[in-house]
Design a protein around this motif. Sequence first.
Motif, mmCIF file in Angstrom:
data_model
loop_
_atom_site.group_PDB
_atom_site.id
_atom_site.type_symbol
_atom_site.label_atom_id
_atom_site.label_comp_id
_atom_site.label_asym_id
_atom_site.label_seq_id
_atom_site.Cartn_x
_atom_site.Cartn_y
_atom_site.Cartn_z
ATOM 1 N N SER A 135 0.268 -17.025 -22.789
ATOM 2 C CA SER A 135 -0.930 -16.773 -22.006
ATOM 3 C C SER A 135 -0.646 -16.937 -20.522
ATOM 4 O O SER A 135 0.398 -17.441 -20.113
ATOM 5 C CB SER A 135 -2.044 -17.733 -22.432
ATOM 6 N N PHE A 136 -1.632 -16.520 -19.703
ATOM 7 C CA PHE A 136 -1.475 -16.625 -18.258
ATOM 8 C C PHE A 136 -1.386 -18.085 -17.828
ATOM 9 O O PHE A 136 -0.601 -18.434 -16.941
ATOM 10 C CB PHE A 136 -2.661 -15.941 -17.571
ATOM 11 N N ALA A 137 -2.187 -18.952 -18.480
ATOM 12 C CA ALA A 137 -2.134 -20.375 -18.140
ATOM 13 C C ALA A 137 -0.777 -20.974 -18.487
ATOM 14 O O ALA A 137 -0.210 -21.766 -17.719
ATOM 15 C CB ALA A 137 -3.244 -21.137 -18.868
ATOM 16 N N ASP A 138 -0.222 -20.607 -19.656
ATOM 17 C CA ASP A 138 1.099 -21.122 -20.041
ATOM 18 C C ASP A 138 2.180 -20.633 -19.085
ATOM 19 O O ASP A 138 3.107 -21.381 -18.743
ATOM 20 C CB ASP A 138 1.434 -20.685 -21.473
ATOM 21 N N ALA A 139 2.065 -19.379 -18.656
ATOM 22 C CA ALA A 139 3.043 -18.852 -17.698
ATOM 23 C C ALA A 139 2.952 -19.574 -16.362
ATOM 24 O O ALA A 139 3.970 -19.844 -15.714
ATOM 25 C CB ALA A 139 2.817 -17.358 -17.501
ATOM 26 N N THR A 140 1.723 -19.904 -15.962
ATOM 27 C CA THR A 140 1.545 -20.647 -14.709
ATOM 28 C C THR A 140 2.131 -22.042 -14.814
ATOM 29 O O THR A 140 2.802 -22.531 -13.888
ATOM 30 C CB THR A 140 0.051 -20.731 -14.359
ATOM 31 N N ILE A 141 1.910 -22.713 -15.944
ATOM 32 C CA ILE A 141 2.449 -24.059 -16.144
ATOM 33 C C ILE A 141 3.972 -24.025 -16.153
ATOM 34 O O ILE A 141 4.636 -24.928 -15.639
ATOM 35 C CB ILE A 141 1.892 -24.655 -17.456
ATOM 36 N N ALA A 142 4.553 -22.975 -16.743
ATOM 37 C CA ALA A 142 6.013 -22.874 -16.804
ATOM 38 C C ALA A 142 6.635 -22.747 -15.423
ATOM 39 O O ALA A 142 7.811 -23.092 -15.235
ATOM 40 C CB ALA A 142 6.404 -21.683 -17.672
ATOM 41 N N ARG A 143 5.876 -22.272 -14.447
ATOM 42 C CA ARG A 143 6.403 -22.107 -13.088
ATOM 43 C C ARG A 143 6.248 -23.374 -12.245
ATOM 44 O O ARG A 143 6.766 -23.421 -11.124
ATOM 45 C CB ARG A 143 5.689 -20.945 -12.398
#
Length: 229
Positions: free
Chosen positions: A2-10
Amino acid sequence: MSFADATIARLPRSVRPFAERHHELIKFAIVGASTFVVDSAIFYTLKLTILEPKPVTAKIIAGIVAVIASYILNREWSFRDRGGRERHHEALLFFGVSGVGVLLSMAPLWVSSYVLMLRVPMVTLMTENIADFISAYVIGNLLQMAFRFWAFRRFVFPDEFARNPEKALESTLTGGGIAKALEDEFELRNAAPAEAPGKNGTVTPLRRPRRPAPDQLGDSSDPKVSKTS
């Protein structure tokens, strides 16, 4: 992903564990940034075109659209598993909390302008603009964000997993609910025999009734059969 998971990964590794435990906070911050862009875009579009002589009206329209977008995004994404209230009650509380948040965001600017007197001619024009930016857009927005996140979870969307019973069951299973129930059952089965007070106040253990012997199964009240010669 998800977009939130991608943001957290960064995010940096030092803050990533905290973000992974607080998905709602990350989503709420993303929604806040998105609605800020919506507010600014609509405001400047109206101010530079059809509402050039009426900037206040342009700001009011932009703010209303941004709040509506914030409600939809927060309800359907940030707090999509939360609920517990009727839709009209939920919306009324949302807009009420948002209004209080706006007042809180204005408080640092008021203190900067009328308490600390960071205004021309007390200070230079550059100092005034820097003070206004920090008080209104940094401190004010952070204060508003913290209050709204707390109030949304506490009053607007109070019940966790209210709209997702399957996730509530999954949380119970992974949270040790079944293990706790089995542990309680094991302790109950292996508990010591209960004790009850006797007639003289002493405590005597309760014993299970003894099963009658095979030769005592007959009724003593039955007449005995005499043997005939």
